[in-house]
Write a protein that holds these residues in place. Sequence first.
Motif, PDB file in Angstrom:
ATOM      1  N   THR A 178     118.109  68.172  37.062  1.00  0.00           N
ATOM      2  CA  THR A 178     117.635  67.000  36.934  1.00  0.00           C
ATOM      3  C   THR A 178     116.204  67.153  36.248  1.00  0.00           C
ATOM      4  O   THR A 178     115.569  66.307  36.129  1.00  0.00           O
ATOM      5  N   THR A 179     116.091  68.112  35.497  1.00  0.00           N
ATOM      6  CA  THR A 179     114.903  68.341  34.708  1.00  0.00           C
ATOM      7  C   THR A 179     114.819  67.098  33.371  1.00  0.00           C
ATOM      8  O   THR A 179     115.797  67.065  32.706  1.00  0.00           O
ATOM      9  N   ARG A 180     113.650  66.578  33.316  1.00  0.00           N
ATOM     10  CA  ARG A 180     113.547  65.395  32.482  1.00  0.00           C
ATOM     11  C   ARG A 180     113.160  65.953  30.975  1.00  0.00           C
ATOM     12  O   ARG A 180     112.678  67.031  31.078  1.00  0.00           O
ATOM     13  N   SER A 181     113.573  65.087  30.021  1.00  0.00           N
ATOM     14  CA  SER A 181     113.500  65.675  28.613  1.00  0.00           C
ATOM     15  C   SER A 181     112.087  65.531  28.171  1.00  0.00           C
ATOM     16  O   SER A 181     111.222  64.593  28.851  1.00  0.00           O
ATOM     17  N   GLN A 182     111.408  66.254  27.460  1.00  0.00           N
ATOM     18  CA  GLN A 182     110.208  66.122  27.087  1.00  0.00           C
ATOM     19  C   GLN A 182     109.818  64.810  26.567  1.00  0.00           C
ATOM     20  O   GLN A 182     108.664  64.378  26.796  1.00  0.00           O
TER      21      GLN A 182
END
Length: 647
Positions: free
Chosen positions: A188-192
Amino acid sequence: MKRQIALFVLALGGTSLWAQQATVSGPDNLLKVDISVTDGNPFYSVTYRGKTILENSPLGFVSNVGDFSREMTYAGQKSRTVEENYRLDRIKRSEVAYRANELTVTLENAEKKPVDVTFRVSDNDIAFRYEMPRYGETGSIVIKREATGFDFPSHTTVFLTPQSKPMIGWKRTKPSYEEEYITDAPLTTRSQFGEGFTFPGLFRIGDDGWALVSETGVDSRYCASHLSDATPEGLFTVAFPMPEENNGNGTVAPGLTLPGSTPWRTITVGDNLKPIVETTVPWDVVEPRYASEHVYRYGKGTWSWLVWQDASINYDDQVKFVDLASEMGFKYTLVDNWWDTNIGKDGIERLVSYARSKNVDLFLWYSSSGYWNDIVQGPTNRMDNPIERKKEMKWMKKIGVKGIKVDFFGGDKQETMRLYEAILSDADDYGLMVIFHGCTLPRGWERMYPNYVGSEAVLASENFMFSQHYDDMEAFNACLHPFIRNTVGCMEFGGSILNKRYNRTNDGGAIRKTTDAFQLATAVLFQNPIQNFAITPNNLTDAPRPALDLLKEVPTTWDETVFIDGYPGKFCVLARRHGNRWYIAGINAGKEPLKLTLNLPMLSEGDEVSYYSDTKDRTLQTGKTRIKKPSGVKVTIQPEGGTVLVK
């Protein structure tokens, strides 16, 4: 051929709702897709060898004709076996035998309007799309959004590159698929930039397997899509372009005539990385858009711009790079931006004539132009206008130019896809090959367009000039591309650099951290039928002679590609065959020597092979050796170094 296709319709007790399910498996029955409708919501899920790759993931879309994402019911299905053999000379293998089971499920929305969802499942690949009929007098449709999703188990980690914000970067030319990757990051890492991630995306489902998600078959009839950020539950959905792309011009929502279909979304699955690296699904499910009367010649070229930069785009310097191409036995020289003012058309005609006397042909750079960026590098305002474009291409055909490199597109809207296709189609009329730069990901284009020969769509070699950071990260990024970007399409990287420093005199500017053997290995690892290498005239005297000799002989087209070993961002070893000659190349992104024992079934006991590798002090060493045991070939790859074996 065994096929397991079944339909189960189960009543939910006491209600009028139904749970409906259909299943299709690949020919070897290891990869399975379940399609279901629960409470009116269509889903699909994926297992491989009985292990979950995708949990229930949504299907459907919302259009101006109706909502096909909810209140759906099952209306029927049909199945068939797909068997096709085809030849394609610009991908990782020249002869492809595609075998898949196809299941088409017909669903109806609340207004009883049907849509077909077609799944093709081979041993390791899934491709699916929506197919819409004509709805009475309604002969067109606008897709407002797709519900299509990919719901991975919570223990999945991701290898993704973010979608850029629009209208940022150099002269407001982004997005251009040139951002840095996150690797093995939590699901679930958010995009930059908060805009999701570009295709393709690589996912590791713990110890259960790998999946590569992408799309193919995008042309003038749809937009290019990307992945949203994941929900807290790990669901990615298909996202359309941002409204601000291309300076706000063009619609976000694609429109198409009916009957019509969306592009194919693809998922390559395996319990190891071999199916990911070797997949041909981007080309298996598409068809040529037009036939060509021309025969296109692929090969290597010289390119002055990377190291010598804008100042080299003058007649005298381009003669030097034509001479370099001739000395190396290369077919082409690419003349980059500003040639229209610094050389002029008369000068280009003289340069073409001179190059042909040296058995070299030219590619010319063009801006995509138009109203979507602030680019001033010329030639501008030629490729976006059909009248001017055809005039320019007629002139190029007359004087003998063989191809064009078109730059700075900056968008994924359907309108931009039309421009890509129009450039390709017109260029083929005039016998011109086309490279795209500052551009979108190619999506099956090698098979769709006979004169298409490559796209950048990656953080490519030009960045080595701009910041030492990119040189420091070169080995890491190179160990990603064979698993992600380059596995789904041609990648015009512009590498194999033999200068130690990034300036004209090889004594200043950014410092190359990788070894010469690394650079030679990427000539094999990076696949593109036209390879514009960034060697310079001084390399004829200051680079190791064996390095030049290998660049002279290495092919740019391949008959077979075999994944040997590797892990994204750490190391990669591939074998590629051209004719009866094998090239086995490996690189190491680590900071310590990497000792490997390779299984090389393409070699036999007693075979003599040439090797190119690094000494401990990072100088190139070459020689010949005999293979004692093909299943136990020992190699050591130095930090940020490489190795190449040639049989």
